[in-house]
Each structure stands twice: as C-alpha cells, then as structure tokens.
Design an enzyme around this catalytic site. Structure first.
Site, PDB file in Angstrom:
ATOM      1  N   GLY A   1       1.337  -1.309   0.180  1.00 39.07           N
ATOM      2  CA  GLY A   1       0.021   0.209   0.048  1.00 39.07           C
ATOM      3  C   GLY A   1       0.548   1.079   0.807  1.00 39.07           C
TER       4      GLY A   1
ATOM      5  N   LEU B   1      -1.048  -7.305  -7.859  1.00 38.77           N
ATOM      6  CA  LEU B   1      -0.160  -8.443  -8.727  1.00 38.77           C
ATOM      7  C   LEU B   1      -1.350  -8.964  -9.222  1.00 38.77           C
ATOM      8  CD1 LEU B   1       2.348  -8.468  -5.750  1.00 38.77           C
ATOM      9  CD2 LEU B   1       2.436  -6.829  -8.417  1.00 38.77           C
TER      10      LEU B   1
ATOM     11  N   LEU C   1      -4.305 -10.076 -12.632  1.00 38.38           N
ATOM     12  CA  LEU C   1      -4.592  -9.879 -14.232  1.00 38.38           C
ATOM     13  C   LEU C   1      -6.509  -9.944 -13.869  1.00 38.38           C
ATOM     14  CD1 LEU C   1      -3.964 -11.675 -17.073  1.00 38.38           C
ATOM     15  CD2 LEU C   1      -3.393  -9.567 -16.866  1.00 38.38           C
TER      16      LEU C   1
ATOM     17  N   ASN D   1      -2.814   1.852 -14.560  1.00 41.34           N
ATOM     18  CA  ASN D   1      -1.726   1.143 -13.102  1.00 41.34           C
ATOM     19  C   ASN D   1      -0.526   2.358 -13.964  1.00 41.34           C
ATOM     20  OD1 ASN D   1      -0.741  -1.001 -12.330  1.00 41.34           O
ATOM     21  ND2 ASN D   1       0.560  -1.658 -14.037  1.00 41.34           N
TER      22      ASN D   1
ATOM     23  N   HIS E   1       3.414   0.770 -13.602  1.00 45.28           N
ATOM     24  CA  HIS E   1       4.642  -0.037 -13.687  1.00 45.28           C
ATOM     25  C   HIS E   1       6.173   0.785 -13.630  1.00 45.28           C
ATOM     26  CE1 HIS E   1       5.998  -3.712 -14.781  1.00 45.28           C
ATOM     27  NE2 HIS E   1       7.074  -3.308 -15.748  1.00 45.28           N
TER      28      HIS E   1
ATOM     29  N   ASP F   1       0.373  -4.374 -18.622  1.00 41.76           N
ATOM     30  CA  ASP F   1       1.489  -3.475 -18.611  1.00 41.76           C
ATOM     31  C   ASP F   1       1.349  -3.291 -20.564  1.00 41.76           C
ATOM     32  OD1 ASP F   1       2.124  -4.559 -15.949  1.00 41.76           O
ATOM     33  OD2 ASP F   1       3.655  -5.058 -16.864  1.00 41.76           O
TER      34      ASP F   1
ATOM     35  N   GLU G   1       7.272   7.699  -8.803  1.00 41.79           N
ATOM     36  CA  GLU G   1       6.132   7.107  -9.253  1.00 41.79           C
ATOM     37  C   GLU G   1       4.880   8.016  -7.680  1.00 41.79           C
ATOM     38  OE1 GLU G   1       5.588   3.256  -8.792  1.00 41.79           O
ATOM     39  OE2 GLU G   1       7.100   2.454  -9.389  1.00 41.79           O
TER      40      GLU G   1
HETATM   41  C1  GRF Z   1       5.960  -0.628  -7.400  1.00 40.05           C
HETATM   42  O1  GRF Z   1       6.940  -0.943  -8.107  1.00 40.05           O
HETATM   43  C2  GRF Z   1       4.610   0.131  -8.632  1.00 40.05           C
HETATM   44  O2  GRF Z   1       5.483   0.260  -9.652  1.00 40.05           O
HETATM   45  C3  GRF Z   1       4.092  -0.933  -8.845  1.00 40.05           C
HETATM   46  O3  GRF Z   1       3.255  -1.567  -7.594  1.00 40.05           O
HETATM   47  C4  GRF Z   1       5.144  -1.209  -6.688  1.00 40.05           C
HETATM   48  C5  GRF Z   1       3.829  -1.080  -5.418  1.00 40.05           C
HETATM   49  O4  GRF Z   1       3.291  -1.144  -4.743  1.00 40.05           O
HETATM   50  N1  GRF Z   1       2.433  -0.999  -9.718  1.00 40.05           N
HETATM   51  P1  GRF Z   1       2.886  -1.071  -3.270  1.00 40.05           P
HETATM   52  O5  GRF Z   1       2.096   0.735  -3.142  1.00 40.05           O
HETATM   53  O6  GRF Z   1       4.045  -0.270  -2.514  1.00 40.05           O
HETATM   54  O7  GRF Z   1       1.904  -1.755  -2.568  1.00 40.05           O
END
Ligand code: GRF
Length: 211
Positions: free
Chosen positions: A18, A96, A98, A111, A113, A154, A183
């Site tokens: 999260g 994580l 589909l 999303n 990535h 992706d 991010e």
């Molecule tokens: C990051 O690598 C992001 O790019 C991918 O999930 C990771 C973050 O997960 N989508 P979280 O928010 O730490 O659970």
C-alpha cells in the site's frame, strides 16, 4: 472524461504494502490531489494496504480468489463493489493480478509500472524483477509509466512517463527506490491532469477484454 465539479472519485485496487495508496492519501491530505480515494479493494486479505485504508477511514474490502468460483466471478464481485461507491476512475496501486476489465462498466483503469514501457513489461515483470532486468540489460535510464489497463499485463496505452538515470553503482534496491520516488510524483500528477480535463483516458482507449 469531461472535467467534473467534484473531486474525481478513485477506486483503488491493491495487493500488498500500500505504499502507492499511502502516497495518494498523502497528496489528498495536503490538498494537492484533485481526487478523493473513495474505496480500496484488495485481492488479498490482511495486507498492509487494507490497514492503511482503514486507518484513513476509507471503506475497504478484500476479494480473495478462494471465496469465489473463479477469477472472473471474483473480479465481477470486486467491480460491483467499486461501482457501488460511484467511482470515476479505477487506480491500480500494486495490484498483482490480471483483471477482468469488462466488469468495470467502461470505467477507465490506470496502472503504474516501474519501467519505461514497452521495455520491461509483461508477465513476470514486476517488483525487483524489473530493476534486475534493467541492470542486466545495461540500460542507461529507467523510470515509470502510467498506462491504461487492458487485457494484457502492462499493455494498454501509455499516458505518462518519468525518466530517471541508471547509475553505475546501482543495485536493484537503489534503482527501485529512485523509480518509486518518481512514481510518487507521476501517479498523482497524472490523476490531476485527468481530473482537470487536460488528459482524457477515454480517448483511444483499447477495448477492455478479459484480462
Ligand atoms: C510499484 O513497483 C509500482 O510500480 C507497482 O507496484 C509497486 C508498488 O506497490 N505498480 P505498493 O504500493 O508498494 O504495494
């Protein structure tokens, strides 16, 4: 999507720690997010992401595969719950699995990535695997990509990217930290651009298929 006279309502889907949700809530609390985290759904039970939602007073629920006949039924139940919260946009935040995008009644699904798609995307390209691949390939830069979710991992249209350098002494962990820092700016900024009508996630969107 046209500009709305209320904050964009986000349905956040996650699977784990999260950190992405935490960052969105941080922007929301600072008044810099033109959107509101309206509900949080997880495909796993008892994860930290759900705890963060609960502590923030955001409705949350888990939708474990074991409680449903199959993934399609699970995704339908999760989508119905998200749609029941009147969301405008679905945001994957470390989700994580589909997703059956057809269950979300045409809502745009985003999303983020941790690489410069289309490089280092697809099945198996997640978490540390991505950063290991970037270093193994000798890439001089990496970054992150916000993209629409369609029927493949992706794969949907890329809406925004942020580049970071790869340093000669990088380890997967040091690179991951630099990318995650990017991010934390790119995701909320992209959501803000959608909220203020600068970016239309609907235009040219790939038709959702069973993801
Ligand atoms: C990051 O690598 C992001 O790019 C991918 O999930 C990771 C973050 O997960 N989508 P979280 O928010 O730490 O659970």
């Amino acid at each position: 999507m046209s500009p709305v006279d209320r904050p964009l309502r986000l349905g956040v889907l996650l699977s784990g720690t999260g950190r992405t949700l935490e960052n969105l809530l941080h922007w929301q609390d600072n008044g810099t997010l033109a959107a509101r985290v309206t509900c949080v759904a997880s495909n796993r039970g008892a994860v930290r992401g759900l705890q963060i939602a609960e502590e923030a007073g955001v409705p949350s629920s888990s939708f474990r595969l074991s409680a449903h006949a199959d993934r399609v039924q699970r995704d339908r139940a999760m989508a119905d719950w998200v749609l029941g919260h009147d969301c405008d946009l679905v945001v994957l935040a470390g989700y994580l699995a589909l997703l059956d995008t057809t269950a979300f009644a045409g809502l745009p699904i985003l999303n983020i990535h941790p690489a410069l798609l289309p490089r280092h995307g697809g099945e198996g390209c997640w978490g540390h695997h991505v950063h290991e691949a970037v270093l193994a390939d000798g890439d001089e830069e990496s970054g992150c990509s916000v993209h629409l979710v369609d029927g493949e991992f992706d794969h949907g249209r890329v809406l925004a990217q942020w580049r970071v350098p790869v340093l000669s002494d990088d380890t997967p962990d040091s690179l991951a930290a630099r990318v995650f820092e990017a991010e934390c700016e790119l995701y909320p900024e992209t959501i803000n651009r959608i909220a203020n009508g600068e970016l239309d996630p609907g235009a040219g969107r790939a038709e959702g298929t069973d993801a």
